[in-house]
Design an enzyme around this catalytic site. Structure first.
Site, PDB file in Angstrom:
ATOM      1  N   ASN A   1      36.068  44.393  44.611  1.00 17.98           N
ATOM      2  CA  ASN A   1      35.511  43.144  45.142  1.00 17.98           C
ATOM      3  C   ASN A   1      36.203  42.654  46.410  1.00 17.98           C
ATOM      4  O   ASN A   1      35.993  41.521  46.847  1.00 17.98           O
ATOM      5  CB  ASN A   1      35.603  42.049  44.065  1.00 17.98           C
ATOM      6  CG  ASN A   1      37.028  41.758  43.653  1.00 17.98           C
ATOM      7  OD1 ASN A   1      37.878  42.633  43.695  1.00 17.98           O
ATOM      8  ND2 ASN A   1      37.303  40.535  43.260  1.00 17.98           N
ATOM      9  N   GLU A   2      37.053  43.507  47.014  1.00 11.78           N
ATOM     10  CA  GLU A   2      37.888  43.058  48.131  1.00 11.78           C
ATOM     11  C   GLU A   2      37.112  42.327  49.218  1.00 11.78           C
ATOM     12  O   GLU A   2      37.537  41.284  49.714  1.00 11.78           O
ATOM     13  CB  GLU A   2      38.642  44.252  48.748  1.00 11.78           C
ATOM     14  CG  GLU A   2      39.860  44.712  47.956  1.00 11.78           C
ATOM     15  CD  GLU A   2      39.522  45.662  46.827  1.00 11.78           C
ATOM     16  OE1 GLU A   2      38.336  45.783  46.463  1.00 11.78           O
ATOM     17  OE2 GLU A   2      40.446  46.286  46.289  1.00 11.78           O
TER      18      GLU A   2
ATOM     19  N   LEU B   1      45.699  43.862  42.273  1.00 14.10           N
ATOM     20  CA  LEU B   1      46.994  43.610  42.896  1.00 14.10           C
ATOM     21  C   LEU B   1      47.370  42.145  42.742  1.00 14.10           C
ATOM     22  O   LEU B   1      46.508  41.253  42.821  1.00 14.10           O
ATOM     23  CB  LEU B   1      46.943  43.978  44.383  1.00 14.10           C
ATOM     24  CG  LEU B   1      46.527  45.415  44.696  1.00 14.10           C
ATOM     25  CD1 LEU B   1      46.757  45.717  46.164  1.00 14.10           C
ATOM     26  CD2 LEU B   1      47.269  46.412  43.822  1.00 14.10           C
TER      27      LEU B   1
ATOM     28  N   GLY C   1      42.243  46.321  42.351  1.00 17.38           N
ATOM     29  CA  GLY C   1      43.276  47.272  41.928  1.00 17.38           C
ATOM     30  C   GLY C   1      43.146  47.671  40.465  1.00 17.38           C
ATOM     31  O   GLY C   1      43.564  48.766  40.069  1.00 17.38           O
TER      32      GLY C   1
HETATM   33  C1  LIG Z   1      45.213  43.085  52.394  1.00 18.39           C
HETATM   34  C2  LIG Z   1      44.975  44.432  51.761  1.00 18.39           C
HETATM   35  C3  LIG Z   1      44.352  44.303  50.418  1.00 18.39           C
HETATM   36  C4  LIG Z   1      44.429  45.476  49.605  1.00 18.39           C
HETATM   37  C5  LIG Z   1      43.506  45.589  48.435  1.00 18.39           C
HETATM   38  C6  LIG Z   1      43.610  44.551  47.416  1.00 18.39           C
HETATM   39  C7  LIG Z   1      43.349  44.804  46.150  1.00 18.39           C
HETATM   40  C8  LIG Z   1      43.426  43.813  45.071  1.00 18.39           C
HETATM   41  O1  LIG Z   1      43.520  44.192  43.923  1.00 18.39           O
HETATM   42  S1  LIG Z   1      43.377  42.147  45.452  1.00 18.39           S
HETATM   43  C9  LIG Z   1      43.263  41.290  43.897  1.00 18.39           C
HETATM   44  C10 LIG Z   1      41.834  41.118  43.489  1.00 18.39           C
HETATM   45  N1  LIG Z   1      41.741  40.511  42.196  1.00 18.39           N
HETATM   46  C11 LIG Z   1      40.804  39.642  41.867  1.00 18.39           C
HETATM   47  O2  LIG Z   1      39.941  39.288  42.635  1.00 18.39           O
HETATM   48  C12 LIG Z   1      40.856  39.076  40.460  1.00 18.39           C
HETATM   49  C13 LIG Z   1      41.202  37.624  40.434  1.00 18.39           C
HETATM   50  N2  LIG Z   1      41.241  37.132  39.059  1.00 18.39           N
HETATM   51  C14 LIG Z   1      40.121  36.848  38.339  1.00 18.39           C
HETATM   52  O3  LIG Z   1      39.011  37.007  38.774  1.00 18.39           O
HETATM   53  C15 LIG Z   1      40.345  36.346  36.944  1.00 18.39           C
HETATM   54  O4  LIG Z   1      41.677  35.927  36.827  1.00 18.39           O
HETATM   55  C16 LIG Z   1      40.055  37.404  35.841  1.00 18.39           C
HETATM   56  C17 LIG Z   1      38.541  37.654  35.755  1.00 18.39           C
HETATM   57  C18 LIG Z   1      40.773  38.710  36.121  1.00 18.39           C
HETATM   58  C19 LIG Z   1      40.543  36.896  34.469  1.00 18.39           C
HETATM   59  O5  LIG Z   1      39.955  35.641  34.207  1.00 18.39           O
HETATM   60  P1  LIG Z   1      40.601  34.665  33.112  1.00 18.39           P
HETATM   61  O6  LIG Z   1      40.910  35.402  31.887  1.00 18.39           O
HETATM   62  O7  LIG Z   1      39.699  33.479  33.035  1.00 18.39           O
HETATM   63  O8  LIG Z   1      42.037  34.269  33.711  1.00 18.39           O
HETATM   64  P2  LIG Z   1      42.344  33.186  34.866  1.00 18.39           P
HETATM   65  O9  LIG Z   1      41.420  33.346  36.001  1.00 18.39           O
HETATM   66  O10 LIG Z   1      42.453  31.830  34.253  1.00 18.39           O
HETATM   67  O11 LIG Z   1      43.777  33.683  35.374  1.00 18.39           O
HETATM   68  C20 LIG Z   1      44.952  33.451  34.610  1.00 18.39           C
HETATM   69  C21 LIG Z   1      46.112  33.284  35.555  1.00 18.39           C
HETATM   70  O12 LIG Z   1      46.320  34.494  36.278  1.00 18.39           O
HETATM   71  C22 LIG Z   1      46.301  34.237  37.699  1.00 18.39           C
HETATM   72  N3  LIG Z   1      45.718  35.412  38.371  1.00 18.39           N
HETATM   73  C23 LIG Z   1      44.509  35.956  38.179  1.00 18.39           C
HETATM   74  N4  LIG Z   1      44.340  37.035  38.949  1.00 18.39           N
HETATM   75  C24 LIG Z   1      45.477  37.189  39.657  1.00 18.39           C
HETATM   76  C25 LIG Z   1      45.913  38.131  40.634  1.00 18.39           C
HETATM   77  N5  LIG Z   1      45.163  39.171  41.037  1.00 18.39           N
HETATM   78  N6  LIG Z   1      47.144  37.975  41.157  1.00 18.39           N
HETATM   79  C26 LIG Z   1      47.950  36.955  40.782  1.00 18.39           C
HETATM   80  N7  LIG Z   1      47.586  36.019  39.843  1.00 18.39           N
HETATM   81  C27 LIG Z   1      46.374  36.144  39.306  1.00 18.39           C
HETATM   82  C28 LIG Z   1      45.416  32.998  37.836  1.00 18.39           C
HETATM   83  O13 LIG Z   1      45.690  32.350  39.037  1.00 18.39           O
HETATM   84  C29 LIG Z   1      45.873  32.207  36.620  1.00 18.39           C
HETATM   85  O14 LIG Z   1      47.128  31.628  36.946  1.00 18.39           O
HETATM   86  P3  LIG Z   1      47.578  30.198  36.354  1.00 18.39           P
HETATM   87  O15 LIG Z   1      46.523  29.210  36.795  1.00 18.39           O
HETATM   88  O16 LIG Z   1      48.910  29.936  36.962  1.00 18.39           O
HETATM   89  O17 LIG Z   1      47.602  30.402  34.874  1.00 18.39           O
END
Ligand SMILES: CCCCC/C=C/C(=O)SCCNC(=O)CCNC(=O)[C@H](O)C(C)(C)COP(=O)(O)OP(=O)(O)OC[C@H]1O[C@@H](n2cnc3c(N)ncnc32)[C@H](O)[C@@H]1OP(=O)(O)O
Length: 277
Positions: free
Chosen positions: A153-154, A86, A131
């Protein structure tokens, strides 16, 4: 099989209809000979699931349903990531209306994906947290490239995976493994995920991944479709009905959860941490 591979690798225009023009967030390619659809998530850099991407996915799934799609591969255009889950920015300091609209679209999209009568396979060509893992788990079969991470991993983020996320995992890896994985918010390497049955196969690279995905669909499309789909939907109906009959309660749970100061603090820290990487 040969025809299909040739179309994919050579991109034979007469055999492939490409609907990417309808939405840039999802590239949809349909093979005219087999009808097999490839739904490629295309929201750089990491396919974080915001309202717009979820809506594009939903629209694509409705189209596939209307066109009586015989089989679908879900994959990603990102080199590193299947889906980062998400979009954290949808949950960080939203208005109530925005949060409600977002969660409702997530529910719509998941219900459509989880209940597809046709065979679905996740070609997981990158990391697949939270997600992203839910999307993969909602397909019938999961094939993953090596050396990537997948899981719900929430907990590690200080948030709680909703019940239906948890149910999807439980349905695949069983009660005990799911309980341990969910409590810890554990991410699995591709190899570990194969070992516990969270994914079904590993592929060597993207080409092998797509070949294996097509092989799975070929096998499934050889089965009597009605009997196949009745069994599939039968297995999924309890998990589906729980959400379908409790959508409003689930939205309320999300809103109660996401607006808690502790949750907002966790999201803020996590977003900062990702930005500093
Ligand atoms: C309250 C009720 C909750 C309900 C349940 C929630 C479910 C969810 O899905 S919560 C989201 C959980 N997601 C994560 O923990 C993943 C976070 N991201 C990562 O671990 C990494 O980005 C990666 C392993 C997915 C990819 O790594 P990499 O290729 O090295 O890319 P970057 O980390 O450099 O990320 C690039 C860019 O994208 C932004 N970003 C990453 N994930 C998200 C996200 N889930 N939402 C929004 N933005 C995200 C990250 O901040 C980078 O942004 P910039 O620095 O602006 O380029």
């Amino acid at each position: 099989m040969f025809v299909l591979r040739q179309c994919l690798t050579l991109g034979t225009k007469s055999s492939i209809r490409n609907f990417s023009a309808t939405t840039n967030l999802v590239n949809l390619t349909i093979n005219e000979d087999t009808g097999v659809a490839i739904m490629e998530l295309n929201k750089p850099p990491v396919n974080s699931l915001n309202y717009e991407l979820l809506e594009a996915m939903h629209r694509t799934l409705v189209k596939l349903e209307n066109e009586k799609c015989p089989g679908m591969i879900l994959t990603s255009s990102s080199r590193s990531t299947f889906s980062a889950g998400l979009d954290l920015l949808e949950m960080y300091k939203p208005t109530v209306d925005k949060a409600r609209r977002f969660w409702s679209m997530l529910q719509n999209t998941w219900i459509k994906l989880y209940s597809t009568p046709y065979p679905t396979v996740a070609a997981i060509n990158g990391h697949s947290p939270a997600g992203g893992c839910l999307l993969a788990m909602s397909c019938e079969h999961r094939i993953m490239v090596p050396d990537k991470m997948i899981g719900l991993n929430e907990t590690q983020l200080g948030i709680v995976a909703p019940q239906w996320f948890q149910d999807c995992m439980r349905n695949i890896i069983g009660e005990r493994q799911a309980e341990k994985a969910l409590i810890a918010g554990r991410m699995f390497t591709s190899e570990e995920a194969l070992k516990i049955g969270l994914v079904d196969e590993l592929a060597t690279d993207k080409e092998d991944l797509m070949q294996k995905a097509h092989d799975f669909l070929d096998e499934q499309m050889g089965l009597p479709p009605l009997a196949r789909s009745v069994v599939k939907v039968g297995f999924r109906k309890d998990t589906l009905s729980k959400l379908i009959n409790g959508r409003e309660a689930d939205i309320k749970m999300f809103l109660d959860n996401v607006f808690q100061p502790k949750v907002q603090e966790s999201l803020e820290n996590y977003i900062q941490m990702l930005k500093k990487k």
